[in-house]
Design a protein around this motif. Structure first.
Motif, PDB file in Angstrom:
ATOM      1  N   ILE A 115       9.917  -4.798   6.493  1.00 46.03           N
ATOM      2  CA  ILE A 115       9.101  -4.454   5.483  1.00 46.03           C
ATOM      3  C   ILE A 115       9.006  -6.042   4.648  1.00 46.03           C
ATOM      4  O   ILE A 115       9.981  -6.681   4.480  1.00 46.03           O
ATOM      5  CB  ILE A 115       9.884  -3.637   4.311  1.00 46.03           C
ATOM      6  CG1 ILE A 115       9.969  -2.255   5.053  1.00 46.03           C
ATOM      7  CG2 ILE A 115       9.068  -3.559   3.286  1.00 46.03           C
ATOM      8  CD1 ILE A 115      11.155  -1.454   4.542  1.00 46.03           C
ATOM      9  N   PRO A 116       7.868  -6.340   4.548  1.00 47.27           N
ATOM     10  CA  PRO A 116       7.563  -7.658   4.146  1.00 47.27           C
ATOM     11  C   PRO A 116       8.321  -8.171   2.634  1.00 47.27           C
ATOM     12  O   PRO A 116       8.097  -7.466   1.966  1.00 47.27           O
ATOM     13  CB  PRO A 116       6.028  -7.983   4.026  1.00 47.27           C
ATOM     14  CG  PRO A 116       5.627  -6.535   4.022  1.00 47.27           C
ATOM     15  CD  PRO A 116       6.617  -5.915   4.727  1.00 47.27           C
ATOM     16  N   THR A 117       8.850  -9.247   2.718  1.00 47.34           N
ATOM     17  CA  THR A 117       9.761  -9.763   1.676  1.00 47.34           C
ATOM     18  C   THR A 117       9.851 -11.110   1.555  1.00 47.34           C
ATOM     19  O   THR A 117       9.876 -11.549   2.629  1.00 47.34           O
ATOM     20  CB  THR A 117      10.837  -8.840   1.224  1.00 47.34           C
ATOM     21  OG1 THR A 117      11.400  -9.121  -0.291  1.00 47.34           O
ATOM     22  CG2 THR A 117      11.930  -9.196   2.178  1.00 47.34           C
ATOM     23  N   ALA A 192       1.454  -7.230  -8.579  1.00 46.87           N
ATOM     24  CA  ALA A 192       1.093  -6.101  -8.733  1.00 46.87           C
ATOM     25  C   ALA A 192       2.036  -4.916  -8.760  1.00 46.87           C
ATOM     26  O   ALA A 192       2.887  -5.056  -8.056  1.00 46.87           O
ATOM     27  CB  ALA A 192      -0.044  -5.688  -7.923  1.00 46.87           C
ATOM     28  N   SER A 193       1.808  -3.872  -9.767  1.00 49.94           N
ATOM     29  CA  SER A 193       3.075  -2.724  -9.638  1.00 49.94           C
ATOM     30  C   SER A 193       2.197  -1.522  -8.814  1.00 49.94           C
ATOM     31  O   SER A 193       1.242  -1.021  -9.489  1.00 49.94           O
ATOM     32  CB  SER A 193       3.080  -2.425 -10.988  1.00 49.94           C
ATOM     33  OG  SER A 193       3.543  -3.449 -11.764  1.00 49.94           O
ATOM     34  N   PHE A 194       2.791  -1.106  -7.978  1.00 46.46           N
ATOM     35  CA  PHE A 194       2.498   0.178  -7.018  1.00 46.46           C
ATOM     36  C   PHE A 194       3.559   1.190  -7.059  1.00 46.46           C
ATOM     37  O   PHE A 194       4.544   1.026  -6.632  1.00 46.46           O
ATOM     38  CB  PHE A 194       2.108  -0.585  -5.611  1.00 46.46           C
ATOM     39  CG  PHE A 194       1.217   0.567  -5.008  1.00 46.46           C
ATOM     40  CD1 PHE A 194      -0.297   0.148  -5.008  1.00 46.46           C
ATOM     41  CD2 PHE A 194       1.450   1.475  -3.940  1.00 46.46           C
ATOM     42  CE1 PHE A 194      -1.092   1.015  -4.248  1.00 46.46           C
ATOM     43  CE2 PHE A 194       0.880   2.122  -3.282  1.00 46.46           C
ATOM     44  CZ  PHE A 194      -0.694   1.968  -3.656  1.00 46.46           C
ATOM     45  N   HIS A 195       2.956   2.179  -7.908  1.00 47.00           N
ATOM     46  CA  HIS A 195       3.829   3.285  -8.249  1.00 47.00           C
ATOM     47  C   HIS A 195       3.510   4.415  -7.152  1.00 47.00           C
ATOM     48  O   HIS A 195       2.261   4.794  -6.869  1.00 47.00           O
ATOM     49  CB  HIS A 195       3.716   3.786  -9.458  1.00 47.00           C
ATOM     50  CG  HIS A 195       4.222   3.050 -10.596  1.00 47.00           C
ATOM     51  ND1 HIS A 195       3.770   1.786 -10.840  1.00 47.00           N
ATOM     52  CD2 HIS A 195       5.237   3.141 -11.381  1.00 47.00           C
ATOM     53  CE1 HIS A 195       4.502   1.074 -11.738  1.00 47.00           C
ATOM     54  NE2 HIS A 195       5.193   2.027 -12.116  1.00 47.00           N
ATOM     55  N   GLY A 270       7.393  -3.564  -6.978  1.00 49.78           N
ATOM     56  CA  GLY A 270       6.704  -4.660  -7.455  1.00 49.78           C
ATOM     57  C   GLY A 270       6.479  -5.728  -6.484  1.00 49.78           C
ATOM     58  O   GLY A 270       7.378  -6.008  -5.593  1.00 49.78           O
ATOM     59  N   LEU A 271       5.243  -6.126  -6.292  1.00 43.81           N
ATOM     60  CA  LEU A 271       4.609  -6.745  -5.268  1.00 43.81           C
ATOM     61  C   LEU A 271       3.921  -8.193  -5.840  1.00 43.81           C
ATOM     62  O   LEU A 271       3.703  -8.270  -6.510  1.00 43.81           O
ATOM     63  CB  LEU A 271       3.609  -5.937  -4.396  1.00 43.81           C
ATOM     64  CG  LEU A 271       3.663  -4.303  -4.010  1.00 43.81           C
ATOM     65  CD1 LEU A 271       2.570  -3.804  -3.704  1.00 43.81           C
ATOM     66  CD2 LEU A 271       4.951  -4.560  -2.797  1.00 43.81           C
ATOM     67  N   VAL A 280       7.314  -7.508  -1.031  1.00 48.59           N
ATOM     68  CA  VAL A 280       8.141  -6.669  -2.083  1.00 48.59           C
ATOM     69  C   VAL A 280       8.928  -7.789  -2.876  1.00 48.59           C
ATOM     70  O   VAL A 280       9.445  -8.617  -2.227  1.00 48.59           O
ATOM     71  CB  VAL A 280       9.254  -5.898  -1.175  1.00 48.59           C
ATOM     72  CG1 VAL A 280      10.180  -5.307  -2.439  1.00 48.59           C
ATOM     73  CG2 VAL A 280       8.371  -4.677  -0.571  1.00 48.59           C
ATOM     74  N   ILE A 281       8.668  -7.778  -4.111  1.00 46.24           N
ATOM     75  CA  ILE A 281       9.657  -8.797  -5.154  1.00 46.24           C
ATOM     76  C   ILE A 281      10.859  -7.788  -5.478  1.00 46.24           C
ATOM     77  O   ILE A 281      11.796  -8.429  -5.409  1.00 46.24           O
ATOM     78  CB  ILE A 281       8.567  -9.136  -6.309  1.00 46.24           C
ATOM     79  CG1 ILE A 281       7.382 -10.087  -5.921  1.00 46.24           C
ATOM     80  CG2 ILE A 281       9.761  -9.852  -7.315  1.00 46.24           C
ATOM     81  CD1 ILE A 281       6.875 -10.543  -7.198  1.00 46.24           C
TER      82      ILE A 281
END
Ligand code: AMP
Ligand code: GLY
Length: 432
Positions: A115-117, A192-195, A270-271, A280-281
Motif C-alpha cells: 500500500i503506497p506510503t 486529503a482526508s478520505f473516509h 489521511g493521504l 498514506v500519511i
C-alpha cells in the motif's frame, strides 16, 4: 432504538445532530457531551474511558447501539468490552484500532501489502534513530508510535530539528506513546482526508474532505487537531477517488482481514496526493474532527442505518446520498490554543449566528450553565455553512463567525483557500 454517542467534541455534536434527525432513533444520549450537544441528546456525565460506567448506563437505559467518536476508547478496547456485555457498538475493536494506535503497525501493514506510503524506519533507540536521520537527511518526519492527541508528529526541516524531536520523545514528551518512533520520508503534495465506512469486508466511501491542521493563516504555525475543513475536496476528482479506493482503501481493508483483524467502523485515510499518486500519511480509526462536521452536513441519507450496516457486516450494495452543495467549517478556538488557554469565558450571539442562511454551529468545547454558554476547551466551536460553492460556503461561515461575540476566541480567516482559488480559476467540481 436508543443510541448512545461517546465523546464530547465537535465531531460528536455533528454525530448527535445527524442521529437526532433519524426517525429510527427513540432516545439519544451522549457521554459526556457538551453545551451544544445538550440540544439534541441527553448528556450524561460518564467519562469516555469509564467502560464499566458506560456499560451500566447502556443496560439501565436499554441502549441498543453505541457510537464511539474518539480514538482513545477505541484503541483501549471499548468495542470489545461492549461486545462482551452484549451491546452493539459502532467502531473497530482494539485489534483493528491498532491501525491508528500504532503507527509502526500501520507502516508495517502498508509495507507488507504494498500500500503506497512514505519510506520509513521504526526505532526504540535514539542512536539508531539519529543514524537513520543523518543517512537520510532533511526534511524528514519524526512520529511517536502511539496516540499523542495529534501532537506526536514533527516535520523537521533540518537534521538537528529531527534529532531534537528524537531526544524529546525518548525523554518522555509523549509518555509511553513516544517510546517507539517511526521516522519517515517527507512527502510533498496536497493532503486529503478520505473516509470510508467498512463492515469488515465491504466498503462505502463517504464524501471527500480536506482539513487545515496548522494554527494560523497560510497553513503556518503549530499543528492543531484541525482549524477548519471543507467537503468535497476538489483535489479528489472522481478518477482520483477511484484510484484511492483501488490502491489504498480496498487493499487496506483486505490486509486487515488477512491479518485476522477485520476492520469495522469508519476508516479515515489521511493521504498525501503526490506526483506519483496517493500515499498514506496516517490512518485514523474514527471520523476526523472537523471533517466529520462537513461530511455529515452534506449527508442526505439517514446516518443510523449506515452505521448499523457497518456494524452488522451488511454494507454490500449499501448506498448513501449526498447534497451536492459544499460544506465548510471554521473552527473558533480559545486564544492561546494549541498552547495554554483560558476556560470559562462567555460566548454570546450564538442564536443570531445560527439563524443566518445555511449555518449550523457545532460545539466542540463548551459548557451550558443556565442561559450562558462558556468556553470549555481549546477548540470551542465549529461554525459550519453549506453553500452553492465553497466560495459561498466560506463567505457564509465567516459572516456567522463575525456575529458570534467571543472576544476570547480566534479563528483562521482562510479556511478553504485552495478550493476557493480553484473555483476562481474556473475549475469544475467533478468531485465526490
Ligand atoms: P499525522 O498525525 O501522521 O497525520 O501527521 C500530522 C501532519 O504532519 C500531517 O497532516 C501532515 O501535514 C504532516 N506529515 C505527516 N507525515 C508526513 C510526511 N511523511 N511528509 C510530509 N508531511 C507529513
Ligand atoms: N482533523 C484531523 C483529525 O481528526 O485527525
Amino acid at each position: 432504538m436508543n443510541v448512545l454517542v461517546v465523546g464530547s467534541g465537535g465531531r460528536e455534536h455533528a454525530l448527535c445532530w445527524s442521529l437526532g434527525a433519524s426517525p429510527l432513533v427513540d432516545q439519544l444520549f451522549c457521554a459526556p457531551g457538551n453545551g451544544g450537544i445538550a440540544e439534541h441528546a441527553r448528556c450524561i456525565d460518564i467519562d469516555v474511558m469509564d467502560f464499566d460506567g458506560l456499560i451500566g448506563f447502556c443496560r439501565s437505559e436499554s441502549v441498543e447501539l453505541v457510537v464511539v467518536g474518539p480514538e482513545a476508547p477505541l484503541v483501549a478496547g471499548i468495542v470489545d468490552r461492549m461486545a462482551e456485555a452484549g451491546i452493539k457498538a459502532f467502531g473497530p475493536n482494539a485489534a483493528a484500532a491498532a491501525i491508528e494506535g500504532s503507527k509502526g503497525f500501520s507502516k508495517d501493514l502498508c509495507h507488507k501489502y504494498d500500500i503506497p506510503t512514505a519510506d520509513y524506519g521504526r526505532f526504540t533507540d535514539a542512536d539508531a534513530a539519529k543514524d537513520y536521520i543523518r543517512a537520510r537527511g532533511a526534511p524528514i518526519v519524526v512520529k511517536a508510535d502511539g496516540l499523542a492527541a495529534g501532537k506526536g508528529v514533527t516535520v523537521a526541516a533540518s537534521v538537528e530539528e529531527a534529532e531534537s524531536a528524537v531526544d524529546a520523545a525518548f525523554a518522555g514528551q509523549f509518555g509511553e506513546a513516544g517510546q517507539e518512533l517511526v521516522i519517515e520520508e517527507f512527502l510533498t503534495g496536497e493532503e486529503a482526508s478520505f473516509h470510508v465506512l467498512v463492515d469488515g469486508e465491504n466498503v462505502v466511501p463517504l464524501a471527500s474532505a480536506q482539513d487545515h491542521k496548522a494554527a494560523y493563516d497560510g497553513d503556518i504555525g503549530p499543528n492543531t487537531g484541525g482549524m477548519g475543513a471543507y467537503s468535497p475536496a476538489p483535489v479528489v476528482s472522481d478518477a482520483l477517488a477511484a484510484e484511492i479506493m483501488d490502491k489504498v482503501v480496498r487493499p487496506t481493508v483486505a490486509a486487515m482481514k488477512a491479518e485476522g483483524r477485520p476492520y469495522k467502523g469508519v476508516l479515515y485515510c489521511g493521504l498525501m496526493i503526490c506526483a506519483d499518486g496517493p500515499k498514506v500519511i496516517e490512518y485514523n480509526c474514527r471520523f476526523g474532527d472537523p471533517e466529520c462536521q462537513v461530511i455529515l452536513a452534506r449527508l442526505m441519507s439517514d446516518l443510523l442505518p449506515a452505521l448499523l450496516a457497518a456494524t452488522d457486516g451488511v454494507l454490500d450494495n449499501f448506498d448513501l446520498r449526498w447534497y451536492p452543495d459544499p460544506a465548510l467549517t471554521v473552527v473558533m478556538a480559545a486564544q492561546g490554543y494549541p498552547g495554554a488557554y483560558e476556560k470559562g469565558t462567555e460566548i454570546r450571539n450564538l442564536g443570531p449566528a445560527s439563524d443566518l442562511p445555511g449555518i449550523t454551529i457545532f460545539h466542540a468545547g463548551t459548557r451550558s450553565d443556565g442561559n450562558r454558554i462558556t468556553a470549555n476547551g481549546g477548540r470551542v466551536l465549529g461554525v459550519t455553512a453549506r453553500g452553492a460553492t465553497v466560495t459561498e460556503a466560506q463567505a457564509r461561515a465567516y459572516d456567522a463567525v463575525d456575529v458570534v461575540d467571543w472576544p476570547d476566541g480566534f479563528c483562521r480567516r482562510d479556511i478553504g483557500w485552495r478550493a476557493v482559488a480553484r473555483e476562481a480559476d474556473g475549475q469544475s467540481a467533478e468531485t465526490v
